[in-house]
Design an enzyme around this catalytic site. Structure first.
Site, PDB file in Angstrom:
ATOM      1  N   THR A  28      52.437  41.407  45.683  1.00  0.00           N
ATOM      2  CA  THR A  28      52.015  42.088  44.454  1.00  0.00           C
ATOM      3  C   THR A  28      51.731  43.565  44.735  1.00  0.00           C
ATOM      4  OG1 THR A  28      50.896  40.011  43.899  1.00  0.00           O
ATOM      5  CG2 THR A  28      50.421  41.885  42.495  1.00  0.00           C
ATOM      6  N   SER A 123      43.744  46.510  50.517  1.00  0.00           N
ATOM      7  CA  SER A 123      42.935  46.557  49.302  1.00  0.00           C
ATOM      8  C   SER A 123      41.603  45.821  49.439  1.00  0.00           C
ATOM      9  CB  SER A 123      43.773  46.005  48.148  1.00  0.00           C
ATOM     10  OG  SER A 123      43.085  46.159  46.950  1.00  0.00           O
ATOM     11  N   HIS A 124      41.465  44.752  48.687  1.00  0.00           N
ATOM     12  CA  HIS A 124      40.183  44.042  48.640  1.00  0.00           C
ATOM     13  C   HIS A 124      40.090  42.949  49.705  1.00  0.00           C
ATOM     14  CE1 HIS A 124      43.271  42.245  46.238  1.00  0.00           C
ATOM     15  NE2 HIS A 124      42.714  41.082  46.436  1.00  0.00           N
ATOM     16  N   ASP A 287      36.514  48.634  45.463  1.00  0.00           N
ATOM     17  CA  ASP A 287      37.073  47.808  46.542  1.00  0.00           C
ATOM     18  C   ASP A 287      37.486  48.654  47.745  1.00  0.00           C
ATOM     19  OD1 ASP A 287      39.347  49.025  45.480  1.00  0.00           O
ATOM     20  OD2 ASP A 287      40.619  47.310  45.992  1.00  0.00           O
ATOM     21  N   ASP A 289      40.174  50.065  48.986  1.00  0.00           N
ATOM     22  CA  ASP A 289      40.933  51.311  48.867  1.00  0.00           C
ATOM     23  C   ASP A 289      40.601  52.098  47.598  1.00  0.00           C
ATOM     24  OD1 ASP A 289      42.133  49.291  47.367  1.00  0.00           O
ATOM     25  OD2 ASP A 289      44.101  50.245  47.448  1.00  0.00           O
ATOM     26  N   ASP A 291      40.626  51.414  44.296  1.00  0.00           N
ATOM     27  CA  ASP A 291      41.283  51.346  42.986  1.00  0.00           C
ATOM     28  C   ASP A 291      40.645  50.334  42.035  1.00  0.00           C
ATOM     29  OD1 ASP A 291      42.265  49.207  44.407  1.00  0.00           O
ATOM     30  OD2 ASP A 291      44.391  49.707  44.157  1.00  0.00           O
ATOM     31  N   ARG A 292      39.833  49.407  42.577  1.00  0.00           N
ATOM     32  CA  ARG A 292      39.185  48.436  41.684  1.00  0.00           C
ATOM     33  C   ARG A 292      37.759  48.862  41.351  1.00  0.00           C
ATOM     34  NH1 ARG A 292      40.642  42.262  43.296  1.00  0.00           N
ATOM     35  NH2 ARG A 292      42.894  42.556  43.294  1.00  0.00           N
ATOM     36  N   SER A 375      41.753  41.759  37.072  1.00  0.00           N
ATOM     37  CA  SER A 375      41.298  41.740  38.456  1.00  0.00           C
ATOM     38  C   SER A 375      40.528  43.011  38.808  1.00  0.00           C
ATOM     39  CB  SER A 375      42.496  41.570  39.372  1.00  0.00           C
ATOM     40  OG  SER A 375      43.487  42.526  39.059  1.00  0.00           O
ATOM     41  N   LYS A 386      45.522  52.269  39.576  1.00  0.00           N
ATOM     42  CA  LYS A 386      44.233  52.015  38.965  1.00  0.00           C
ATOM     43  C   LYS A 386      43.207  52.841  39.738  1.00  0.00           C
ATOM     44  CE  LYS A 386      44.029  47.623  41.437  1.00  0.00           C
ATOM     45  NZ  LYS A 386      45.091  46.614  41.434  1.00  0.00           N
TER      46      LYS A 386
HETATM   47  C1  G1P Z   1      45.868  40.620  42.797  1.00  0.00           C
HETATM   48  C2  G1P Z   1      45.470  40.749  41.348  1.00  0.00           C
HETATM   49  C3  G1P Z   1      46.381  41.725  40.635  1.00  0.00           C
HETATM   50  C4  G1P Z   1      46.360  43.070  41.361  1.00  0.00           C
HETATM   51  C5  G1P Z   1      46.677  42.868  42.835  1.00  0.00           C
HETATM   52  C6  G1P Z   1      46.498  44.156  43.622  1.00  0.00           C
HETATM   53  O1  G1P Z   1      47.189  40.136  42.891  1.00  0.00           O
HETATM   54  O2  G1P Z   1      45.477  39.496  40.705  1.00  0.00           O
HETATM   55  O3  G1P Z   1      45.987  41.867  39.296  1.00  0.00           O
HETATM   56  O4  G1P Z   1      47.284  43.956  40.808  1.00  0.00           O
HETATM   57  O5  G1P Z   1      45.801  41.889  43.398  1.00  0.00           O
HETATM   58  O6  G1P Z   1      45.211  44.681  43.524  1.00  0.00           O
HETATM   59  P1  G1P Z   1      47.531  38.582  43.162  1.00  0.00           P
HETATM   60  O7  G1P Z   1      46.812  38.201  44.425  1.00  0.00           O
HETATM   61  O8  G1P Z   1      46.978  37.830  42.000  1.00  0.00           O
HETATM   62  O9  G1P Z   1      49.021  38.526  43.248  1.00  0.00           O
HETATM   63 ZN    ZN Z   2      42.570  47.874  45.883  1.00  0.00          ZN
END
Ligand code: G1P
Ligand code: ZN
Length: 553
Positions: A28, A123-124, A287, A289, A291-292, A375, A386
């Site tokens: 993603t 990311s997270h 988060d 990086d 963006d959240r 998310s 974001k």
């Molecule tokens: C998750 C979130 C999605 C977001 C992505 C990156 O992806 O659900 O909305 O864009 O992280 O931050 P997922 O693990 O669901 O594919």
């Molecule tokens: Zn992130």
């Protein structure tokens, strides 16, 4: 300022390895794997080589490079600088210590007309030697690479058995400055300034500052990740919030053991302060990086889907959006709260697949001003990612304009538009086979559900979500199983594209109550019939052996 010139003809090495890596398919949001996997010989280099061969304009172009400071960040920057030099990149813009948030990277790409960015972050996901690492690629518009590009990068890796790298140089990143390696310039910028300037152009800082210096205390948790320095500069140094407003504000390689995901589970300390204490009026976290974002008021958690709707409904409070919105977009699993606002404002609303990359074309084409995901992601046309701190400032600006508390603002919002009770249930670390069988089991039953009863409602539509991009015509299929019900409730099932251990099953639950209904119930209670019906239909407990989700948001 520091500067230096390295050997004018650095030693160019062509390194061979075999066999090619076959698992470098971006998910993603970029390529995300365990730190250990990234430490395998040639693994990082293979992916970077594929990027440098595929991204348009590498030879003679400008590339932005940085990351969230997690374990592996510094080594990766070193490798990428050497590979960029070997591939004829004209200039790499990086930052002091390589610390760069994702939205700030997006802004620098746009400002400097770079061909794209390489952002080092998972990311997270947790960090450290036992955590995860990741590489995200952004395109020339500053946004995540579109699928056409990530697919091309992946295909390239599958046949790759060599890469080009320049040996014997390393650049100190501790100070801003300029260095030259062969023909390539390495510009080290402070990383915060450009972003802070942009925020000052969007928001009325004086107004926010006077509101938060009144009886309105705020707490921000950077979770030991990248937003610490940005938040300290903006909230404490410029807006005048007291020192200590920013908690966990120094980026650490392992995030101090924190899971840098701003939700009620992983940002529990902050949640406790706001939900159980009385000292603070506003709380927020970002988060890994940057963006959240998660937003909390005293005794009040703001669901991210609602957050997007509130920002849309009150956008004219912010100087940059005073003229109104061109349109809005949300990812499919995000609740329809923003749709109701868009209808009221008479602007278009787009429903895209999960992942920020799908907003890029709409933003570039000027069709939307705001967009977001359930998310904990919200953003606008100011960058192509974001943006966590931007969302926090947006909230503070609205509250300052309205002289309102978070809880009051939410209550007013629901009493005008109705409330979309919403929750996401995540089942993490499920064995991949079990998750895929569960998913295809449900998929095969979807057609027979239409017209039947589900959770006391009637099923009006079931499908596997598919999206046609209105700007470039590209079609993205298999984006999640949807069960839509006759009272605007729905259940969605997806498998995560960002996890690194087994599979993560996400169940999204939504139920709409109009403004005349009960607006202050517990979402988990309201959603109970949907929760138990999807559990028995998809056999979640039975197949996974998990009696409850790992994370509920
Ligand atoms: C998750 C979130 C999605 C977001 C992505 C990156 O992806 O659900 O909305 O864009 O992280 O931050 P997922 O693990 O669901 O594919
Ligand atoms: Zn992130």
């Amino acid at each position: 300022m520091s500067s230096s010139v390295f050997a004018s003809t650095p030693y160019l090495n062509e390194v061979r390895f075999s066999p090619p890596f076959t698992d470098q398919k971006p998910g993603t949001s970029g390529l995300r794997k365990s730190s250990r996997q990234f430490e395998q010989p040639h693994y990082l280099e293979s992916f970077i080589e594929a990027i440098l061969r595929t991204l348009p304009g590498v030879k003679g172009g400008i590339v932005v490079l940085g990351g969230d400071g997690r374990y592996g960040n510094r080594r990766a920057i070193d490798v990428i600088l050497r590979m960029a030099a070997a591939h004829g990149v004209r200039k790499v813009i990086t930052t002091v210590d390589g610390i760069l948030s994702t939205p700030a990277a997006s802004h620098i790409v746009r400002q400097h007309k770079a061909i794209g960015a390489i952002i080092l972050s998972a990311s997270h996901n947790s960090g450290g030697p036992e955590g995860d690492f990741g590489v995200k690629v952004n395109a020339a518009n500053g946004g995540p690479a579109p699928e056409s590009l990530t697919n091309a990068i992946y295909s390239c890796t599958k046949g790759l058995e060599e890469y080009l790298i320049v040996e014997n140089f390393s650049v100190p990143l501790d100070l801003p400055g300029q260095h030259k390696v062969g023909e390539m310039i390495i510009e080290i910028v402070d990383g915060l300034e450009d972003y802070v300037d942009l925020m000052q152009k969007i928001f009325d800082f004086d107004r926010i500052s006077s509101y938060i210096s009144s009886d309105f205390r705020i707490a921000f948790d950077a979770l030991n990740a990248v937003t610490g320095p940005y938040a300290r500069r903006i909230l404490e140094d410029i807006l005048g919030a007291p020192k200590g407003t920013v908690r966990n504000g120094i980026p650490l390689e392992d995030f101090g053991g924190c899971h840098p995901d701003p939700n009620l589970t992983y940002a529990k300390d902050l949640a406790d302060l706001l939900l159980n204490g009385h000292d603070y009026s506003f709380g927020a976290a970002c988060d890994g990086d940057g963006d959240r974002n998660m937003v909390l008021g005293r005794g009040c958690f703001v669901n991210p889907s609602d957050s997007l709707a509130v920002l849309a409904a009150n956008a004219t409070c912010v100087p940059a959006y005073r003229d109104g919105l061109a349109g809005v977009a949300r990812s499919m699993p995000t609740s329809s709260a923003v749709d109701v606002v868009a209808k009221d404002l008479d602007v278009a609303v787009f429903e895209t697949p999960t992942g920020w990359k799908f907003f890029g074309n709409l933003l570039d084409a000027g069709q939307i001003t705001l967009c977001g995901e359930e998310s904990f992601g919200t953003g606008s046309c100011h960058v192509r990612e974001k943006d966590g701190l931007w969302a926090v400032l947006f909230w503070l600006q609205i509250l300052a304009e309205k002289k309102s508390s978070v809880a009051n603002l939410m209550a007013e919002h629901w009493s005008r538009y109705g409330r979309h009770y919403y929750s996401r249930h995540d089942y993490e670390s499920v064995s991949s086979d079990i998750a895929h069988n569960l998913y295809s089991g449900l998929e095969s039953r979807l057609p027979s559900l239409v017209g039947r009863s589900f959770a006391g409602r009637s099923v009006i539509l079931t499908d596997d979500f598919s999206y046609t991009d209105q700007v470039d015509g590209s079609v993205t299929s298999n984006q999640g199983l949807r069960i839509l019900l006759d009272d605007q409730s729905r259940v969605v099932l997806r498998l995560s594209g960002t996890g690194t251990k087994g599979a993560t099953l996400r169940v999204y639950l939504e139920s709409y109550v109009p403004s005349s209904g009960q607006l202050f119930q517990d979402p988990q209670e309201v959603l109970k019939p949907l929760i138990s019906s999807i559990d028995s239909l998809a056999e979640i407990t039975h197949r996974t052996g998990m009696s409850s989700p790992s994370v509920i948001t």
